[in-house]
Write a protein that holds these residues in place. Structure first.
Motif, PDB file in Angstrom:
ATOM      1  N   CYS A 148      10.760 101.200 119.446  1.00  8.65           N
ATOM      2  CA  CYS A 148       9.956 100.208 120.153  1.00  8.65           C
ATOM      3  C   CYS A 148       8.531 100.702 120.331  1.00  8.65           C
ATOM      4  O   CYS A 148       8.207 101.863 120.039  1.00  8.65           O
ATOM      5  N   THR A 149       7.687  99.836 120.818  1.00  8.80           N
ATOM      6  CA  THR A 149       6.354 100.199 121.272  1.00  8.80           C
ATOM      7  C   THR A 149       6.126  99.520 122.609  1.00  8.80           C
ATOM      8  O   THR A 149       6.864  98.603 122.991  1.00  8.80           O
ATOM      9  N   VAL A 150       5.120  99.986 123.348  1.00  5.05           N
ATOM     10  CA  VAL A 150       4.844  99.437 124.679  1.00  5.05           C
ATOM     11  C   VAL A 150       3.622  98.530 124.618  1.00  5.05           C
ATOM     12  O   VAL A 150       2.586  98.908 124.065  1.00  5.05           O
ATOM     13  N   LYS A 151       3.741  97.338 125.178  1.00  7.89           N
ATOM     14  CA  LYS A 151       2.645  96.377 125.253  1.00  7.89           C
ATOM     15  C   LYS A 151       2.578  95.807 126.668  1.00  7.89           C
ATOM     16  O   LYS A 151       3.599  95.708 127.358  1.00  7.89           O
ATOM     17  N   LEU A 152       1.369  95.448 127.100  1.00  9.63           N
ATOM     18  CA  LEU A 152       1.233  94.684 128.338  1.00  9.63           C
ATOM     19  C   LEU A 152       1.395  93.222 127.963  1.00  9.63           C
ATOM     20  O   LEU A 152       0.563  92.656 127.251  1.00  9.63           O
ATOM     21  N   LEU A 153       2.465  92.603 128.446  1.00  7.96           N
ATOM     22  CA  LEU A 153       2.818  91.248 128.021  1.00  7.96           C
ATOM     23  C   LEU A 153       2.618  90.232 129.144  1.00  7.96           C
ATOM     24  O   LEU A 153       2.871  90.518 130.313  1.00  7.96           O
ATOM     25  N   ALA A 154       2.181  89.054 128.751  1.00 11.53           N
ATOM     26  CA  ALA A 154       2.227  87.881 129.614  1.00 11.53           C
ATOM     27  C   ALA A 154       3.413  87.050 129.140  1.00 11.53           C
ATOM     28  O   ALA A 154       3.495  86.711 127.955  1.00 11.53           O
ATOM     29  N   ILE A 155       4.332  86.763 130.057  1.00  8.74           N
ATOM     30  CA  ILE A 155       5.567  86.068 129.688  1.00  8.74           C
ATOM     31  C   ILE A 155       5.752  84.855 130.594  1.00  8.74           C
ATOM     32  O   ILE A 155       5.846  84.983 131.811  1.00  8.74           O
ATOM     33  N   CYS A 156       5.781  83.686 129.982  1.00  5.40           N
ATOM     34  CA  CYS A 156       5.993  82.436 130.710  1.00  5.40           C
ATOM     35  C   CYS A 156       7.259  81.805 130.142  1.00  5.40           C
ATOM     36  O   CYS A 156       7.336  81.556 128.933  1.00  5.40           O
ATOM     37  N   GLU A 157       8.228  81.532 131.002  1.00  6.02           N
ATOM     38  CA  GLU A 157       9.526  81.066 130.515  1.00  6.02           C
ATOM     39  C   GLU A 157      10.036  79.871 131.306  1.00  6.02           C
ATOM     40  O   GLU A 157       9.821  79.773 132.518  1.00  6.02           O
ATOM     41  N   ARG A 158      10.739  79.009 130.594  1.00  5.09           N
ATOM     42  CA  ARG A 158      11.509  77.946 131.238  1.00  5.09           C
ATOM     43  C   ARG A 158      12.916  78.486 131.450  1.00  5.09           C
ATOM     44  O   ARG A 158      13.500  79.107 130.547  1.00  5.09           O
ATOM     45  N   ALA A 159      13.488  78.307 132.631  1.00  2.00           N
ATOM     46  CA  ALA A 159      14.843  78.788 132.915  1.00  2.00           C
ATOM     47  C   ALA A 159      15.846  78.130 131.967  1.00  2.00           C
ATOM     48  O   ALA A 159      15.610  77.034 131.443  1.00  2.00           O
ATOM     49  N   ALA A 160      16.952  78.822 131.745  1.00  2.00           N
ATOM     50  CA  ALA A 160      17.959  78.328 130.808  1.00  2.00           C
ATOM     51  C   ALA A 160      18.460  76.940 131.191  1.00  2.00           C
ATOM     52  O   ALA A 160      18.754  76.113 130.315  1.00  2.00           O
ATOM     53  N   ASP A 161      18.547  76.657 132.507  1.00  2.00           N
ATOM     54  CA  ASP A 161      19.020  75.333 132.935  1.00  2.00           C
ATOM     55  C   ASP A 161      17.894  74.301 132.992  1.00  2.00           C
ATOM     56  O   ASP A 161      18.134  73.129 133.320  1.00  2.00           O
ATOM     57  N   GLY A 162      16.657  74.735 132.679  1.00  2.00           N
ATOM     58  CA  GLY A 162      15.526  73.828 132.644  1.00  2.00           C
ATOM     59  C   GLY A 162      14.998  73.390 133.987  1.00  2.00           C
ATOM     60  O   GLY A 162      14.092  72.555 134.066  1.00  2.00           O
ATOM     61  N   ARG A 163      15.522  73.965 135.084  1.00  2.00           N
ATOM     62  CA  ARG A 163      15.160  73.485 136.410  1.00  2.00           C
ATOM     63  C   ARG A 163      14.032  74.264 137.073  1.00  2.00           C
ATOM     64  O   ARG A 163      13.592  73.900 138.170  1.00  2.00           O
ATOM     65  N   SER A 164      13.574  75.341 136.447  1.00  2.00           N
ATOM     66  CA  SER A 164      12.486  76.131 137.023  1.00  2.00           C
ATOM     67  C   SER A 164      11.773  76.878 135.904  1.00  2.00           C
ATOM     68  O   SER A 164      12.228  76.902 134.756  1.00  2.00           O
TER      69      SER A 164
END
Length: 430
Positions: free
Chosen positions: A246-262
């Motif tokens: 692996c390598t290390v990165k500073l990530l921005a992560i935006c996700e929709r919850a698996a159930d789509g409710r949040s």
């Protein structure tokens, strides 16, 4: 047909980005007019220090009265590249009230107060564009807001800060320490004299708030984004990532919850597999991975900072805003109809890499494994190493909630056999 009356533009700020905007407006005036359907004219430039020589800008255009400039009745579009919350917010509000559309590169302001700015623009029939606020020259806001408007975006994962990517790349490829890599970034002009906004993740968090809001049609403010910087990333973390492939990165992560409710939005260092496209993003470049239902996986790559790249995005927005003025139309406004709640970090689920300093004696691994099991965190792999009375355990987990991992770590710190938790890093991109 070409409209003869020129569209007049007010420029707020004439630093690295502003001077490039003015230069391109001048040198490409004919092409811009052809693309817009009307000439575009720089009508005024608001600055703090009027005595400085600004090549290519007529001295009579320069003013320190930014408020007076945006109130002029003949101004069609205001470009703001001064940054910060105030006086930028007040100036842009005034511009809207006087009928001008706005183009801004101000990520902090959009992340903090984008909703009220959109409401004001809507009230006065004006446009608000901010492509340059998310990733400089990389087209990202418009694809999310327009090209993918008919799709369902589930995840936005990316490197959105060039300074931190340069630092981590140097630590990974050249074996330099954090301090040395930061000094190199400063010498090359990638890092500011005060690099706090970059290295502590504030810059990336503002961009994450903007991208999450657009992608998920939900208002996401800067305060909703979980943030960790990279100042605690060590050479040992980099070496451990390399051993994992692996390598290390500073990530921005935006996700929709698996159930789509949040939804969730976060910024932090993470290990990603070398097989992931983001792992190959080097130096001060940015890249963003978008995952959507119908479009699948998309990747946007390019320079995420700098005067000319940022000016490119600003000018693209200027063309769009001016075309709307010519045609009596309006661009897309805010889309926040989904109104999904933003989950706290404790509910986010991912994998983890934990390095433990432990006593070098029998039974330690069993104790540690028991603590993980008691808190519902499944262990994927364990690596042990010891020398001269010192011992280390490196544990990589399966997917677990951040809250469960936090509880596990607190319990581990309570064990007599655990002398310290050396590092905790998330594992993403698998």
């Amino acid at each position: 047909m070409m409209r003869t009356r020129p569209l007049k533009v007010a420029l707020l700020g004439c630093g690295v980005v502003g001077s490039e905007v003015a230069r391109i407006m001048t040198t490409h005036a004919h092409d811009l007019a052809a693309r817009i359907g009307a000439p575009v004219e720089l009508a005024g430039v608001a600055v703090r220090r009027p005595g400085r020589v600004r090549e290519g800008i007529a001295p009579e255009l320069v003013t320190t009265d930014a408020s007076g400039l945006v109130q002029r009745a003949d101004i069609d579009v205001v470009i703001e590249v001064i940054g910060g919350i105030e006086p930028a917010r007040g100036l842009l509000t005034t511009a809207f009230e006087h009928g001008a559309s706005v183009v801004t590169a101000n990520k902090a302001l959009i992340a903090e107060d984008g909703a009220s700015l959109h409401e004001t623009a809507e009230k006065y029939g004006a446009d608000l564009y901010y492509e340059a606020a998310a990733a400089a020259a990389i087209p990202l806001v418009r694809p999310l807001r327009e090209s993918l408007a008919g799709d369902k975006v589930n995840r936005v994962l990316g490197i959105v800060n060039g300074t931190t990517n340069f630092i981590l790349d140097r630590m990974d490829t050249a074996g330099t320490g954090y301090g040395e890599a930061l000094d190199e970034a400063t010498a090359l002009g990638y890092a500011e004299a005060d690099p706090t906004a970059d290295v502590e993740g504030f810059d990336a968090a503002a961009k994450a708030a903007i991208l999450a809001g657009i992608a998920f049609h939900t208002r996401v403010r800067l305060d909703d984004v979980y943030r960790e910087g990279l100042t605690d990333v060590t050479s040992a973390d980099i070496a451990s990532a390399q051993r994992m492939g692996c390598t290390v990165k500073l990530l921005a992560i935006c996700e929709r919850a698996a159930d789509g409710r949040s939804v969730s939005a976060r910024v932090h260092p993470a290990m990603i597999p070398l097989s992931h496209p983001l792992a190959s993003v080097r130096e001060a470049y940015n890249a963003v991975f978008v995952e959507a239902d119908a479009a699948g996986q998309l990747m946007f790559y390019g320079p995420g900072a700098g005067g000319a790249p940022t000016a490119s995005a600003v000018l693209g927005d200027l063309v769009a805003a001016c075309r709307n003025k010519v045609n009596g139309a309006r661009g897309p406004g805010e889309s926040a109809y989904a109104q999904l709640p933003v989950s706290p970090m404790g509910e986010v689920v991912t994998r983890y890499h934990i390095s433990l300093d432990v006593a070098d004696k029998p039974g330690v691994l069993a104790q540690v494994a028991t603590v993980f099991a008691e808190h519902g965190v499944s262990i994927d792999t364990v690596r042990q190493q010891g020398k001269d009375g010192e011992a280390w355990l490196v544990v990589v987990t399966h997917r677990a909630s951040d809250a469960a991992l936090t509880a596990t770590v607190e319990a581990l710190r309570g064990l007599d056999t655990v002398r310290g938790v050396a590092s905790i890093m998330r594992v993403e991109g698998e």
